[in-house]
Design a protein around this motif. Sequence first.
Motif: not given
Length: 210
Positions: A70-73, A88-89, A139-141
């Motif tokens: 996941t990422e913070e948006v 993310l995926l 890239g993912i991390f």
Amino acid sequence: MDLEETTVENEDNQTDLASNEDSEDLNIDQGLWYIIHCYSGLEERVRKNLEQRIDTMDVRHKVYQVVVPTEEVVEIKDGRRTPKQERLLPGYVMVRMIIDDESWFVVRNTPGVTGFISADEEGEKRVRPLPLTDAEVSGIFRRMEASQPRAKIGFVKGQNVKITDGPFQEFIGVVEEVLTEKGKVRVLVSFFGRETPVELDFLQAERLDA
């Protein structure tokens, strides 16, 4: 004599502890990262199911880590900033593991898992799980650990917007360009009979159409 035996026993215990710690440290770099597919929206449930199966079937020495990337948006819409965690995926879960028949069986038969991302095995009529490359994992991390949340905006070129703040407040304009890195949007405003480009913060405009 008793003292010597106690000393030897303590040394043995310390050796065992050190061995366990070394083993745990080694686990950090062991195995490869694979992607498993599941139904979108069930990623976290699949992660919990798999973690439980790993412990129940005693394969923690082969399946080391399960991650829902996941990422913070910050979603910027109609003049509001809304922070949120976003997958993310969607529909996928990452697993760091050593692949063999036992570990494959545990992961593949976890409730909610529909399969591995795989590639055809050359010369064989079966598929093999395809590991991620180091660059893909990095890239993912990197996105997961970003210090600044990614801006998620609702503006697109050609969209009609209303300016909500600043000297052009209440003016209607058309989006000419979205400047994501600057956190701004360039809007063409009709001013004294001519179109004038105006740069606005994302919060200074709101969409008039979907």
